[in-house]
Design a protein around this motif. Structure first.
Motif, PDB file in Angstrom:
ATOM      1  N   ILE A   6       4.604  25.804   0.409  1.00  0.00           N
ATOM      2  CA  ILE A   6       5.301  24.871  -0.469  1.00  0.00           C
ATOM      3  C   ILE A   6       5.841  23.734   0.392  1.00  0.00           C
ATOM      4  O   ILE A   6       5.876  23.821   1.619  1.00  0.00           O
ATOM      5  CB  ILE A   6       6.450  25.556  -1.240  1.00  0.00           C
ATOM      6  N   LEU A   7       6.269  22.670  -0.257  1.00  0.00           N
ATOM      7  CA  LEU A   7       6.827  21.538   0.470  1.00  0.00           C
ATOM      8  C   LEU A   7       8.225  21.887   0.960  1.00  0.00           C
ATOM      9  O   LEU A   7       9.052  22.408   0.206  1.00  0.00           O
ATOM     10  CB  LEU A   7       6.884  20.310  -0.430  1.00  0.00           C
ATOM     11  N   THR A   8       8.500  21.604   2.229  1.00  0.00           N
ATOM     12  CA  THR A   8       9.850  21.778   2.737  1.00  0.00           C
ATOM     13  C   THR A   8      10.754  20.715   2.116  1.00  0.00           C
ATOM     14  O   THR A   8      10.285  19.745   1.513  1.00  0.00           O
ATOM     15  CB  THR A   8       9.870  21.652   4.264  1.00  0.00           C
ATOM     16  N   LYS A   9      12.064  20.886   2.265  1.00  0.00           N
ATOM     17  CA  LYS A   9      12.992  19.916   1.674  1.00  0.00           C
ATOM     18  C   LYS A   9      12.764  18.499   2.201  1.00  0.00           C
ATOM     19  O   LYS A   9      12.724  17.547   1.419  1.00  0.00           O
ATOM     20  CB  LYS A   9      14.433  20.369   1.906  1.00  0.00           C
ATOM     21  N   PRO A  10      12.622  18.293   3.521  1.00  0.00           N
ATOM     22  CA  PRO A  10      12.338  16.924   3.986  1.00  0.00           C
ATOM     23  C   PRO A  10      11.009  16.380   3.467  1.00  0.00           C
ATOM     24  O   PRO A  10      10.888  15.176   3.221  1.00  0.00           O
ATOM     25  CB  PRO A  10      12.325  17.070   5.513  1.00  0.00           C
ATOM     26  N   GLN A  11       9.998  17.239   3.296  1.00  0.00           N
ATOM     27  CA  GLN A  11       8.722  16.777   2.761  1.00  0.00           C
ATOM     28  C   GLN A  11       8.851  16.319   1.312  1.00  0.00           C
ATOM     29  O   GLN A  11       8.113  15.434   0.870  1.00  0.00           O
ATOM     30  CB  GLN A  11       7.677  17.899   2.825  1.00  0.00           C
ATOM     31  N   ASN A  12       9.767  16.917   0.583  1.00  0.00           N
ATOM     32  CA  ASN A  12       9.864  16.664  -0.853  1.00  0.00           C
ATOM     33  C   ASN A  12      11.081  15.811  -1.202  1.00  0.00           C
ATOM     34  O   ASN A  12      11.629  15.910  -2.294  1.00  0.00           O
ATOM     35  CB  ASN A  12       9.926  17.987  -1.616  1.00  0.00           C
ATOM     36  N   THR A  13      11.512  14.980  -0.269  1.00  0.00           N
ATOM     37  CA  THR A  13      12.634  14.078  -0.512  1.00  0.00           C
ATOM     38  C   THR A  13      12.090  12.679  -0.775  1.00  0.00           C
ATOM     39  O   THR A  13      11.657  11.988   0.145  1.00  0.00           O
ATOM     40  CB  THR A  13      13.591  14.053   0.689  1.00  0.00           C
ATOM     41  N   GLY A  14      12.077  12.269  -2.027  1.00  0.00           N
ATOM     42  CA  GLY A  14      11.556  10.952  -2.382  1.00  0.00           C
ATOM     43  C   GLY A  14      10.371  11.058  -3.325  1.00  0.00           C
ATOM     44  O   GLY A  14      10.030  12.131  -3.829  1.00  0.00           O
ATOM     45  N   ASN A  15       9.736   9.908  -3.570  1.00  0.00           N
ATOM     46  CA  ASN A  15       8.570   9.831  -4.447  1.00  0.00           C
ATOM     47  C   ASN A  15       7.482   9.003  -3.783  1.00  0.00           C
ATOM     48  O   ASN A  15       7.769   8.122  -2.964  1.00  0.00           O
ATOM     49  CB  ASN A  15       8.931   9.201  -5.796  1.00  0.00           C
ATOM     50  N   VAL A  16       6.250   9.286  -4.148  1.00  0.00           N
ATOM     51  CA  VAL A  16       5.124   8.508  -3.637  1.00  0.00           C
ATOM     52  C   VAL A  16       5.136   7.140  -4.313  1.00  0.00           C
ATOM     53  O   VAL A  16       5.007   7.041  -5.535  1.00  0.00           O
ATOM     54  CB  VAL A  16       3.788   9.230  -3.896  1.00  0.00           C
ATOM     55  N   GLU A  17       5.288   6.088  -3.518  1.00  0.00           N
ATOM     56  CA  GLU A  17       5.349   4.731  -4.051  1.00  0.00           C
ATOM     57  C   GLU A  17       4.149   3.891  -3.644  1.00  0.00           C
ATOM     58  O   GLU A  17       3.739   2.991  -4.379  1.00  0.00           O
ATOM     59  CB  GLU A  17       6.646   4.054  -3.599  1.00  0.00           C
ATOM     60  N   THR A  18       3.601   4.151  -2.473  1.00  0.00           N
ATOM     61  CA  THR A  18       2.402   3.432  -2.022  1.00  0.00           C
ATOM     62  C   THR A  18       1.413   4.429  -1.425  1.00  0.00           C
ATOM     63  O   THR A  18       1.808   5.401  -0.772  1.00  0.00           O
ATOM     64  CB  THR A  18       2.741   2.374  -0.955  1.00  0.00           C
ATOM     65  N   ILE A  19       0.149   4.169  -1.674  1.00  0.00           N
ATOM     66  CA  ILE A  19      -0.936   4.970  -1.112  1.00  0.00           C
ATOM     67  C   ILE A  19      -1.903   4.018  -0.411  1.00  0.00           C
ATOM     68  O   ILE A  19      -2.260   2.967  -0.957  1.00  0.00           O
ATOM     69  CB  ILE A  19      -1.692   5.750  -2.204  1.00  0.00           C
ATOM     70  N   THR A  20      -2.320   4.397   0.787  1.00  0.00           N
ATOM     71  CA  THR A  20      -3.301   3.604   1.520  1.00  0.00           C
ATOM     72  C   THR A  20      -4.513   4.476   1.828  1.00  0.00           C
ATOM     73  O   THR A  20      -4.380   5.526   2.473  1.00  0.00           O
ATOM     74  CB  THR A  20      -2.717   3.061   2.834  1.00  0.00           C
ATOM     75  N   ILE A  21      -5.672   4.052   1.332  1.00  0.00           N
ATOM     76  CA  ILE A  21      -6.930   4.738   1.635  1.00  0.00           C
ATOM     77  C   ILE A  21      -7.674   3.900   2.669  1.00  0.00           C
ATOM     78  O   ILE A  21      -7.911   2.705   2.453  1.00  0.00           O
ATOM     79  CB  ILE A  21      -7.792   4.912   0.369  1.00  0.00           C
ATOM     80  N   ARG A  22      -8.012   4.519   3.768  1.00  0.00           N
ATOM     81  CA  ARG A  22      -8.710   3.811   4.846  1.00  0.00           C
ATOM     82  C   ARG A  22     -10.152   4.294   4.935  1.00  0.00           C
ATOM     83  O   ARG A  22     -10.408   5.493   5.039  1.00  0.00           O
ATOM     84  CB  ARG A  22      -7.999   4.032   6.185  1.00  0.00           C
ATOM     85  N   ILE A  23     -11.081   3.342   4.878  1.00  0.00           N
ATOM     86  CA  ILE A  23     -12.509   3.635   5.007  1.00  0.00           C
ATOM     87  C   ILE A  23     -13.005   2.952   6.268  1.00  0.00           C
ATOM     88  O   ILE A  23     -12.809   1.746   6.455  1.00  0.00           O
ATOM     89  CB  ILE A  23     -13.295   3.145   3.776  1.00  0.00           C
ATOM     90  N   SER A  24     -13.645   3.718   7.135  1.00  0.00           N
ATOM     91  CA  SER A  24     -14.112   3.181   8.405  1.00  0.00           C
ATOM     92  C   SER A  24     -15.506   3.697   8.708  1.00  0.00           C
ATOM     93  O   SER A  24     -16.059   4.532   7.984  1.00  0.00           O
ATOM     94  CB  SER A  24     -13.138   3.559   9.531  1.00  0.00           C
TER      95      SER A  24
END
Length: 434
Positions: free
Chosen positions: A196-214
């Protein structure tokens, strides 16, 4: 008169002591050493020293505790071995900080394992059990009354290996290794082997996602990663209003290509571009975030977010997919759909076979499956559904000896995303993805 002297020597407090004939002797009986230990009901167990103690109390804040007595270092040099046997049955438990522990080449091998290894062996069967609190295995206490090294967010390892002898020449085995994040403020049932997500991992919300293709082979001058299509999906709904800002890459015939050292980044601003729907009024209530890509040629896809950072706060990219082989003609075009989440668990399951000196023939073979688990981070939910990715690996080696002849051959296969290392949280539960 201390009761221990009465139990051991039957001395009574009113008895006259005269050492003229039977001279005085020091108390040297080992049963007088240490402290008396009782169970939780007050029943006497034994007398001795507490050297190593690992307890798990859930649900309870800071419920995981490991105590290592100063004697663990001073008397035992940081390794304790307890063994017993009867007839063909042998067992040994080893607790240490630098145990050489090997299961199989494709599953687990560590020269400095810090934890507990419990072994069983008979003439035909063998069994090994492993356990460790990887992120905080505990330090040596200053004194006997010092508190245990406690933690609430932990990364625990459990493992097992069983082997069986088949006849005089063959042996089969099975191995299971699991590493998962846990929280002691939750019940055992709320925790999971998928992590499961630890407390620091689960503090906040996903606001930006960056997908990198190389380009998966940047040293090659041939074609790199080619992108035809992309879109984001939140809780099963397509959100066409969330369009990525594309940085890098070269446009060619309506498509975008990242070749050589060039890198293409698709930056999704979920916080500002999201539009509410009847099913999902605000993005902070999202439970699942997916992306769909149509890609081809020699691609490598990675992903990062504002929740996936290193100690300096910079985004860290983790792998999603890569091309098999160096394809340049677009024949490997694929539809890739993946779910975003932070790593929570890691598991390796394997089976193996070994044949030793069967008329000069020696064979060793192993097949293993690697499962990686992740969960979408959202501070409004304690535990969301886990996503899973799998990869496989196998090898076969064979040799034949018949003097003066010798022959040897081997074959192996390993998928690009097969891996045995896992991300481990620190003592506070934070994860450095870098």
């Amino acid at each position: 008169m201390p009761q221990d002297l009465y139990y051991e020597y039957r001395w009574k407090g009113w008895e006259y002591s005269n050492y003229a004939r039977e001279q005085y002797q020091r108390y040297v009986d080992i049963l007088l050493e240490g402290e008396r230990n009782y169970d939780i009901f007050g029943n006497y167990i034994s007398r001795g020293f507490r050297i190593y103690d690992w307890t798990e109390n859930q649900p309870q804040p800071q419920g995981s505790g490991i105590f290592k007595s100063p004697k663990f270092s001073g008397w035992f040099s940081r390794v304790i071995v307890s063994s017993a046997h009867k007839g063909q049955f042998f067992t040994s438990m080893t607790v240490g900080e630098s145990i050489r522990t090997t299961m199989t080449p494709l599953t687990f091998s560590k020269p400095t394992f810090n934890g507990i290894q419990w072994d069983f062996l008979t003439d035909k069967y063998g069994l090994t059990l492993l356990s460790s609190r990887l992120n905080s295995p505990g330090n040596i206490a200053n004194n006997e009354s010092s508190p245990a090294s406690r933690s609430e967010n932990t990364t625990r390892l459990f493992g097992a290996r069983a082997v069986s002898q088949l006849g005089d020449f063959a042996q089969v085995g099975g191995t299971w290794i699991n590493v998962a994040n846990t929280r002691t403020d939750l019940t055992f049932g709320e925790n999971s082997l998928k992590g499961i997500l630890t407390k620091p991992q689960n503090t906040g919300n996903v606001e930006t996602i960056t997908i990198r293709i190389s380009d998966d082979s940047p040293e090659s001058p041939e074609s790199g990663g080619l992108l035809f299509f992309d879109r984001g999906i939140i809780d099963g709904e397509v959100h066409t209003e969330i369009k990525p800002i594309i940085r890098g890459g070269v446009r060619s015939g309506g498509n975008i290509e990242a070749k050589g050292a060039d890198v293409m980044e698709l930056i999704y601003d979920i916080r500002n571009d999201f539009r509410p729907t009847e099913k999902l009024p605000i993005f902070q209530e999202a439970r699942k975030l997916e992306f769909e890509l149509i890609i081809a040629n020699d691609y490598k896809v990675e992903v990062a977010s504002n929740m996936q950072v290193d100690r300096l706060g910079d985004e860290v990219f983790l792998p999603v997919a890569q091309a098999r082989g160096e394809v340049t003609d677009g024949t490997n075009q694929r539809f890739l759909r993946f779910e975003y989440g932070l790593p929570t668990g890691h598991e390796v399951i394997g089976v193996d076979l070994e044949i030793t000196d069967m008329a000069g023939l020696n064979v060793r073979a192993e097949y293993a499956v690697n499962r990686r688990f992740q969960r979408f981070p959202n501070q409004n939910f304690t535990k969301l559904a886990a996503a899973q990715a799998t990869a496989q690996a196998a090898y076969l080696t064979a040799s034949y000896i018949n003097y003066p002849w010798f022959a040897y051959g081997e074959t192996f296969t390993m998928e690009p995303d097969y891996r045995t290392p896992s991300l481990i949280s620190n003592s506070l539960g934070g994860v450095d993805y870098g």
